[in-house]
Design an enzyme around this catalytic site. Structure first.
Site, PDB file in Angstrom:
ATOM      1  N   HIS A   1      -2.927   2.427  -5.710  1.00  0.00           N
ATOM      2  CA  HIS A   1      -3.389   1.095  -5.314  1.00  0.00           C
ATOM      3  C   HIS A   1      -3.460   0.126  -6.484  1.00  0.00           C
ATOM      4  O   HIS A   1      -3.506  -1.089  -6.280  1.00  0.00           O
ATOM      5  CB  HIS A   1      -4.759   1.204  -4.644  1.00  0.00           C
ATOM      6  CG  HIS A   1      -4.943   0.261  -3.496  1.00  0.00           C
ATOM      7  ND1 HIS A   1      -4.189   0.333  -2.342  1.00  0.00           N
ATOM      8  CD2 HIS A   1      -5.773  -0.802  -3.328  1.00  0.00           C
ATOM      9  CE1 HIS A   1      -4.562  -0.631  -1.512  1.00  0.00           C
ATOM     10  NE2 HIS A   1      -5.516  -1.336  -2.089  1.00  0.00           N
TER      11      HIS A   1
ATOM     12  N   HIS B   1      -3.746  -9.566   4.109  1.00  0.00           N
ATOM     13  CA  HIS B   1      -5.201  -9.582   4.287  1.00  0.00           C
ATOM     14  C   HIS B   1      -5.563 -10.432   5.508  1.00  0.00           C
ATOM     15  O   HIS B   1      -4.992 -11.497   5.712  1.00  0.00           O
ATOM     16  CB  HIS B   1      -5.898 -10.164   3.053  1.00  0.00           C
ATOM     17  CG  HIS B   1      -5.916  -9.234   1.895  1.00  0.00           C
ATOM     18  ND1 HIS B   1      -6.119  -9.660   0.588  1.00  0.00           N
ATOM     19  CD2 HIS B   1      -5.782  -7.882   1.817  1.00  0.00           C
ATOM     20  CE1 HIS B   1      -6.087  -8.630  -0.231  1.00  0.00           C
ATOM     21  NE2 HIS B   1      -5.888  -7.537   0.487  1.00  0.00           N
TER      22      HIS B   1
ATOM     23  N   LYS C   1      -2.212  -1.804   7.701  1.00  0.00           N
ATOM     24  CA  LYS C   1      -3.641  -1.510   7.855  1.00  0.00           C
ATOM     25  C   LYS C   1      -4.357  -2.611   8.631  1.00  0.00           C
ATOM     26  O   LYS C   1      -5.260  -2.346   9.428  1.00  0.00           O
ATOM     27  CB  LYS C   1      -4.268  -1.339   6.465  1.00  0.00           C
ATOM     28  CG  LYS C   1      -5.742  -0.977   6.474  1.00  0.00           C
ATOM     29  CD  LYS C   1      -6.261  -0.832   5.059  1.00  0.00           C
ATOM     30  CE  LYS C   1      -7.751  -0.545   5.032  1.00  0.00           C
ATOM     31  NZ  LYS C   1      -8.272  -0.468   3.644  1.00  0.00           N
TER      32      LYS C   1
ATOM     33  N   TYR D   1      -9.344 -11.254  -6.505  1.00  0.00           N
ATOM     34  CA  TYR D   1      -8.417 -11.344  -7.639  1.00  0.00           C
ATOM     35  C   TYR D   1      -8.684 -12.569  -8.508  1.00  0.00           C
ATOM     36  O   TYR D   1      -8.287 -12.594  -9.669  1.00  0.00           O
ATOM     37  CB  TYR D   1      -6.963 -11.312  -7.134  1.00  0.00           C
ATOM     38  CG  TYR D   1      -6.669 -10.028  -6.400  1.00  0.00           C
ATOM     39  CD1 TYR D   1      -6.612  -8.817  -7.097  1.00  0.00           C
ATOM     40  CD2 TYR D   1      -6.508 -10.003  -5.029  1.00  0.00           C
ATOM     41  CE1 TYR D   1      -6.390  -7.624  -6.434  1.00  0.00           C
ATOM     42  CE2 TYR D   1      -6.272  -8.815  -4.350  1.00  0.00           C
ATOM     43  CZ  TYR D   1      -6.225  -7.628  -5.060  1.00  0.00           C
ATOM     44  OH  TYR D   1      -6.015  -6.442  -4.400  1.00  0.00           O
TER      45      TYR D   1
ATOM     46  N   ARG E   1       0.859  -1.182   0.000  1.00  0.00           N
ATOM     47  CA  ARG E   1       0.000   0.000   0.000  1.00  0.00           C
ATOM     48  C   ARG E   1       0.898   1.235   0.000  1.00  0.00           C
ATOM     49  O   ARG E   1       2.068   1.164   0.405  1.00  0.00           O
ATOM     50  CB  ARG E   1      -0.888   0.029   1.239  1.00  0.00           C
ATOM     51  CG  ARG E   1      -1.807  -1.185   1.407  1.00  0.00           C
ATOM     52  CD  ARG E   1      -2.568  -1.099   2.714  1.00  0.00           C
ATOM     53  NE  ARG E   1      -3.511  -2.203   2.880  1.00  0.00           N
ATOM     54  CZ  ARG E   1      -3.221  -3.350   3.502  1.00  0.00           C
ATOM     55  NH1 ARG E   1      -2.001  -3.535   4.017  1.00  0.00           N
ATOM     56  NH2 ARG E   1      -4.135  -4.301   3.615  1.00  0.00           N
TER      57      ARG E   1
ATOM     58  N   ARG F   1      -0.752  -2.474  -6.422  1.00  0.00           N
ATOM     59  CA  ARG F   1      -0.992  -3.585  -5.484  1.00  0.00           C
ATOM     60  C   ARG F   1      -1.955  -4.598  -6.099  1.00  0.00           C
ATOM     61  O   ARG F   1      -1.729  -5.809  -6.005  1.00  0.00           O
ATOM     62  CB  ARG F   1      -1.555  -3.009  -4.188  1.00  0.00           C
ATOM     63  CG  ARG F   1      -1.879  -4.030  -3.100  1.00  0.00           C
ATOM     64  CD  ARG F   1      -2.258  -3.286  -1.819  1.00  0.00           C
ATOM     65  NE  ARG F   1      -2.962  -4.101  -0.847  1.00  0.00           N
ATOM     66  CZ  ARG F   1      -2.384  -4.871   0.071  1.00  0.00           C
ATOM     67  NH1 ARG F   1      -1.059  -4.933   0.114  1.00  0.00           N
ATOM     68  NH2 ARG F   1      -3.099  -5.551   0.936  1.00  0.00           N
TER      69      ARG F   1
END
Length: 322
Positions: free
Chosen positions: A269, A295, A163, A304, A138, A272
């Site tokens: 982004h 994640h 995050k 994805y 990120r 990424r």
């Protein structure tokens, strides 16, 4: 006796105590203030479930904010009650009308498009964006990298306090190793210059700075991608060298995409998203990609698979072409 602190100042103090970023601080203060103004400056301690639901419903129905924005406001209100007022609202079962959420398939670039955009970047930003794509970082993660986070011996990059609040390691792209070594040398020389000019301190999380007060002057704690000039820290008022500004990096990415004549909307982004998609296309399993991206849930990473599925549809032909 000193004057009693205002509620929003207490919120700021609590955010800083929890080591949240300046952007999070501004976001929380904004939404808490809006919540109070919506209820005609009534003190939050006098408001409960009904008032919170009214405000969140107002955001969704009248202001028509996005789900992300409504969640931001809700997170700020949760923080206010839980961390500042000491009120546990988890049992209140907040039932506000939620903003309608749409599932968007992320836009990705081909490998050639990534290379093309990077080629048009100002030299100061090429390595930053190459690292974002090469490691799936990120923007906040790449800009918060310190010299100590690059392990050249084991070819790893450490990402702390991401995050998802989940620390992780990522393979260091070998193609970038020489450039990264040069960047470390450049930052080291810049730090020596700052020390000679009476500066040289860097932002350190509050608890760590309190425990090790000299850490802020240590070379290995300097940002890997520092600003070109020293500036005044908006919190401590100390003149120091912070990391490259997010808006400056974002603007340079947009300008490079225009020069590359891409019709896609290119943001930080997208690199990424492209990283994850290209790994999936190369046969890397979903669980590994989840860990590399940091994640919390594999369901987040599964978006994805939809991207790759859409790409595979492009191989189908129209009946007109039969």
């Amino acid at each position: 006796m000193g004057a009693k602190k205002k509620l929003l100042d207490i919120v700021r103090d609590k955010v800083r105590f929890k080591h949240y970023s300046l952007s999070t601080e501004k976001t929380y203060v904004f939404w808490i203030k809006q919540y109070i103004l919506f209820h005609k400056k009534k003190h939050p301690i006098e408001m409960q479930k009904r008032e919170i639901e009214e405000y969140l419903t107002y955001l969704a129905t009248t202001k028509k904010v996005s789900p992300t924005t409504q969640n931001q406001a809700f997170s700020a209100i949760l923080f206010l009650y839980r961390e500042v007022l000491g009120v546990d609202i988890s049992t209140w079962n907040i039932q506000a009308l939620r903003a309608q959420e749409r599932k968007h398939i992320p836009v990705v670039l081909t490998i050639d498009e990534v290379t093309n955009v990077i080629s048009y970047l100002n030299p100061s930003y090429k390595l930053v964006v190459s690292l974002m794509y090469g490691c799936g970082l990120r923007m906040s993660e790449v800009l918060n990298l310190r010299l100590k986070d690059i392990d050249f011996g084991f070819d790893k990059i450490y990402v702390w306090d991401s995050k998802s609040l989940k620390d992780r390691t990522i393979p260091l792209p070998k193609k970038l190793k020489t450039e990264l070594l040069q960047q470390v040398d450049k930052v080291t020389a810049l730090h020596v210059e700052d020390l000679q000019n009476g500066f040289g301190s860097v932002y350190i999380p509050y608890a760590l700075e309190k425990k090790f007060p000299y850490t802020k002057m240590d070379t290995k704690w300097q940002f890997l991608f520092p600003m070109s000039k020293v500036s005044r820290d908006p919190r401590s008022k100390t003149i120091r060298r912070h990391h490259m500004h997010e808006q400056t990096l974002g603007r340079n990415i947009r300008e490079a995409s225009k020069k590359a004549n891409l019709n896609k909307r290119v943001t930080s982004h997208i690199f990424r998203h492209s990283y994850a998609t290209h790994l999936l296309q190369a046969g890397i399993d979903l669980r590994s990609i989840q860990e590399l991206l940091g994640h919390k849930s594999v369901e987040t990473t599964m978006i994805y698979t939809h991207v790759v599925s859409e790409m595979n549809k492009a191989k189908l032909i129209s009946p007109l072409d039969f």
